[in-house]
Design a protein around this motif. Structure first.
Motif, PDB file in Angstrom:
ATOM      1  N   ALA A  28      36.559  46.363  38.355  1.00  0.00           N
ATOM      2  CA  ALA A  28      36.929  47.756  38.578  1.00  0.00           C
ATOM      3  C   ALA A  28      36.512  48.554  37.357  1.00  0.00           C
ATOM      4  N   GLU A  32      39.036  53.720  38.090  1.00  0.00           N
ATOM      5  CA  GLU A  32      38.795  53.509  39.513  1.00  0.00           C
ATOM      6  C   GLU A  32      40.095  53.126  40.235  1.00  0.00           C
ATOM      7  N   ILE A  34      41.349  50.841  43.061  1.00  0.00           N
ATOM      8  CA  ILE A  34      40.943  49.703  43.890  1.00  0.00           C
ATOM      9  C   ILE A  34      42.129  49.274  44.743  1.00  0.00           C
ATOM     10  N   LEU A 190      45.132  49.136  40.521  1.00  0.00           N
ATOM     11  CA  LEU A 190      44.974  48.038  41.478  1.00  0.00           C
ATOM     12  C   LEU A 190      46.197  48.111  42.386  1.00  0.00           C
ATOM     13  N   ALA A 203      41.707  54.498  48.402  1.00  0.00           N
ATOM     14  CA  ALA A 203      40.798  53.732  47.547  1.00  0.00           C
ATOM     15  C   ALA A 203      39.514  54.466  47.192  1.00  0.00           C
ATOM     16  N   ARG A 205      37.354  52.077  46.075  1.00  0.00           N
ATOM     17  CA  ARG A 205      36.772  50.920  46.739  1.00  0.00           C
ATOM     18  C   ARG A 205      37.888  50.015  47.245  1.00  0.00           C
ATOM     19  N   VAL A 207      38.962  46.128  48.382  1.00  0.00           N
ATOM     20  CA  VAL A 207      38.637  44.703  48.331  1.00  0.00           C
ATOM     21  C   VAL A 207      39.374  44.060  49.502  1.00  0.00           C
ATOM     22  N   VAL A 217      33.760  43.946  49.411  1.00  0.00           N
ATOM     23  CA  VAL A 217      34.168  44.985  48.460  1.00  0.00           C
ATOM     24  C   VAL A 217      33.298  46.196  48.748  1.00  0.00           C
TER      25      VAL A 217
END
Lengths: 370, 366
Positions: A28, A32, A34, A190, A203, A205, A207, A217
């Motif tokens: 990450a 970011e 995630i 996270l 998000a 991104r 996962v 991802v």
């Protein structure tokens, strides 16, 4: 300072032999957001807890800002852990509740006051600062609790389904609140959830995890539009992607998908569905043989004449749209249609798919064919 | 009018907890009907009185006032067991050490039922098939997943063949994905059994998708009842409008200025004589409701006087939700995922008059 996070071949095997996390890799960037998304038991919470230091990995490394922290105690890591259950201290005022995490790490008074004032301004909690939690509405209590969890700006925020216990409508509002705060604070985050809708909304991104491994991802729309596997295609989206079993065949005019009759049908349909594949797909290294065709419900169209006949089994009105649950000779399908396009249960309709939105998978491995 | 009486009729049910000065009303004047075979969903936030309502119907609470009829007959004198209704809770309580089969058979072995063993076996097998848990029948209940447990809990209600099902947020404790598939299975099951159902939830998507009719409950009172479409498209009050739709409906305060309804800052939004404004023709202030999918936003300069700046974009799969700061508040619009916006973008907003809802300003609290 917000930090980048790297998980490298991270593993967790419990003493009883259960392999909760089976060697995962991802990174990450600093700042970011995630989201670890997956069903119960997929290893997402174990991954989060290892990052926090609440569990120790049995293999691999966790690096925070380039430093391997995998064997460090939780208190040595500069992480902020946000649990699902966050009760406010009833005897403290809103301001004291907000300042509490800073007091715990010995932040000087002036810096604490400044942080509380800044947060109160951003959360529009100013008038409530001197009140006790019981004098607040439920929604305000949640905002204070989440604000308190986010007042400290560690290297990384770790969040374990923080919105899990809220009513559906509150959850949506809190999602937005959380995202706005995170964008503003730019703290690497996270976040664990089983709710694909929450994952999509929050998000940078996602996962996607399944059975201790990472399936994919990617940015929310990449995961939605270009799922890497059958699992992702099914799990992301509400309802998930439709699948038809069949095979790929090469003809003189290019590749075609030939759908197979569903297993529970006595006889094959008079005309099996044959779908020519668009040139873009046909460029993929395809092989003749079994394949699974995937199509999102919003790309299944009700047509005056289409290659597939279907019977309406159930009509789910959803306000802004409608999901028709259909029975076809090739198996069940869902079509997302305009809310005005209701259909009587038992009615027969014809279906068409736009080939550009067709995705192909290997039925054995579940991997995307592309 | 059909000849058969409603499966359930509540007439002016009132229930308070506590006494005298400190009494808290849980239900106030609740009147509703469930037709034979109908699925009625009671939608309300936590604390709206939904569970109390089910408990009153089941006979576990006695109302202070009002009448309950089951199949046209006064139920007041009937004990819970005599009412022949089945209640399924959010927290599925099974006997963990018994097998699924034994759990399903349990309610049928209750004293006074006197069912033959063969009949019990038949009903258990039938419920197993309906709920697709046949392969689980001989497993201990403690080895089941959450979704399987909830299926068994519903199975325990089915085997009794009750005249009425009462379900109290049965899907709340399950994973999102499982909730979605069980929601469908339940509707198919209720249709197959054609048993009347009262289903209680705080989840608007469950209410819209599962109900023949919805009753919106708030602070123990019925705010509105109607088909999902009626309630979604023509909510009687802002409070009802807020309960349905995701994201929630946008609400904008309006003032009458000459021949135009304007926002507080003077932005003209709607002509006074617009069809949507008929219900507030005599008011000087009104509340405007715009569903997120009803408004249109565009990045290019349009003639619309209503402008704003994008705050946040959230992905929802087939569509995305764009939060726009305009008129001093946040408005949310749903757009197709082929249209892209970024935080900071200046946008023009159009509110198509035929999609707007207006209420008199004083109705905001209702």
């Amino acid at each position: 300072m917000s930090a980048h996070l790297e998980l490298e071949r991270l593993e967790k095997t419990y003493p009883d032999g259960t392999r909760a996390v089976k060697g995962i890799d991802f990174a990450a960037a600093a700042g970011e957001f995630i989201v670890l998304l997956g069903p119960s038991g997929c290893g997402k919470t174990t991954t989060l807890r290892m990052t926090a230091g609440l569990e120790l990995p049995t293999g691999g490394a966790i690096r925070l800002a380039g430093v391997d922290v995998s064997q460090q105690r939780p208190s040595r890591r500069d992480v902020g852990f946000v649990f699902q259950f966050y009760a406010l201290y009833p005897h403290l005022t809103v301001a004291q509740n907000l300042a509490f995490p800073l007091e715990c790490v010995g932040t000087p008074r002036a810096a604490r006051d400044a942080a509380v004032a800044d947060l109160a301004h951003r959360l529009e909690l100013g008038p409530l600062l001197s009140r006790k939690p019981r004098e607040l509405s439920g929604g305000d209590q949640q905002r204070v609790a989440l604000g308190r969890a986010m007042i400290r700006r560690p290297q990384i925020w770790l969040m374990d389904e923080p919105l899990g216990t809220l009513d559906a409508d509150r959850r949506l509002a809190m999602c937005e609140f959380l995202r706005v705060q995170q964008l503003e604070a730019k703290v690497t985050t996270l976040y664990v959830t089983h709710d694909q809708e929450e994952a999509m909304r929050l998000a940078d991104r996602i996962v996607v995890m399944h059975d201790g491994k990472i399936e994919q991802v990617g940015a929310p729309m990449a995961v939605y539009d270009e799922p890497a596997s059958l699992f992702v295609a099914h799990f992301v989206g509400s309802p998930g992607m439709n699948f038809l079993e069949g095979s790929l065949a090469r003809g003189s005019d290019g590749w075609r998908f030939v759908a197979r009759a569903a297993a529970d049908r006595a006889a094959a349909p008079a005309a099996a569905l044959e779908l020519p594949l668009p040139p873009a797909l046909a460029r993929a290294p395809l092989r003749e043989g079994p394949a699974t065709l995937g199509i999102r419900p919003e790309f299944v169209r009700l047509a005056a004449a289409g290659p597939l006949r279907a019977t309406v089994v159930l009509d789910e009105y959803l306000g802004a749209s409608r999901c028709l649950h259909l029975d076809t000779p090739c198996g069940p399908l869902v079509a997302r249609v305009a809310p005005e396009a209701g259909a009587a249960i038992g009615a027969t309709v014809a279906l068409d798919f736009s080939p550009a939105h067709v995705r192909l998978f290997d039925p054995e491995s579940g991997a995307r064919l592309r | 009018m059909s000849a058969s009486p409603p499966a359930l009729r509540l007439d002016s049910i009132t229930k308070r907890f506590g006494r005298g000065e400190r009494a808290v009303p849980a239900l106030t004047d609740v009147t509703l009907e469930v037709a034979p075979g109908e699925r009625l969903v009671v939608l309300g936030a936590t604390g709206a009185g939904k569970t109390t309502l089910l408990r009153v119907i089941a006979g576990l609470e006695t109302p202070d006032r009002g009448r309950i009829e089951l199949d046209g007959r006064d139920a007041a004198a009937l004990a819970p067991a005599e009412r022949d209704v089945a209640l399924v809770f959010q927290n599925f309580s099974l006997y963990p050490h018994l097998t699924v089969r034994e759990n399903l058979a349990f309610p049928l072995r209750a004293p006074g039922r006197a069912l033959a063993a063969a009949e019990i076996a038949r009903r258990v097998d039938e419920a197993g098939e309906l709920l697709r848990i046949t392969r689980l029948l001989d497993r201990p209940a403690k080895n089941l997943s959450g979704g399987e447990m909830q299926r068994v809990a519903i199975g325990r209600a089915i085997v009794r063949r009750p005249r009425l099902f009462l379900l109290d947020e049965p899907l709340t404790n399950l994973d999102a994905k499982l909730r979605e598939s069980l929601r469908l299975e339940l509707v198919k099951l209720f249709r197959a059994l054609s048993v009347p159902v009262v289903y209680v939830t705080h989840d608007q998507a469950e209410a819209l998708s599962m109900a023949d009719r919805i009753v919106v409950l708030s602070e123990g009172r019925v705010l509105q009842s109607g088909t999902p479409r009626e309630i979604y498209l023509a909510p009687a009050s802002p409070a009802v409008a807020r309960q349905l739709g995701q994201p929630a409906i946008n609400l904008i305060e309006l003032e009458r200025r000459g021949a135009t309804w304007c926002a507080r800052d003077g932005t003209p939004l709607l002509p006074i004589d617009a069809a949507a404004a008929r219900g507030v023709a005599d008011a000087s202030a009104a509340l405007l409701g715009v569903r997120p999918e009803a408004g249109r936003i565009a990045a290019e300069a349009r003639a619309s006087p209503l402008r704003g700046r994008v705050e946040l974009v959230e992905e929802c799969g087939p569509h995305r939700v764009v939060a726009v700061h305009a008129l001093g508040q946040t408005l949310r619009f749903a757009v197709g995922n082929d249209r892209s916006f970024s935080p900071g973008d200046a946008v023009a907003i159009e509110l198509p008059p035929e999609r707007l809802l207006l209420w008199p300003a004083d109705s905001s609290a209702r």
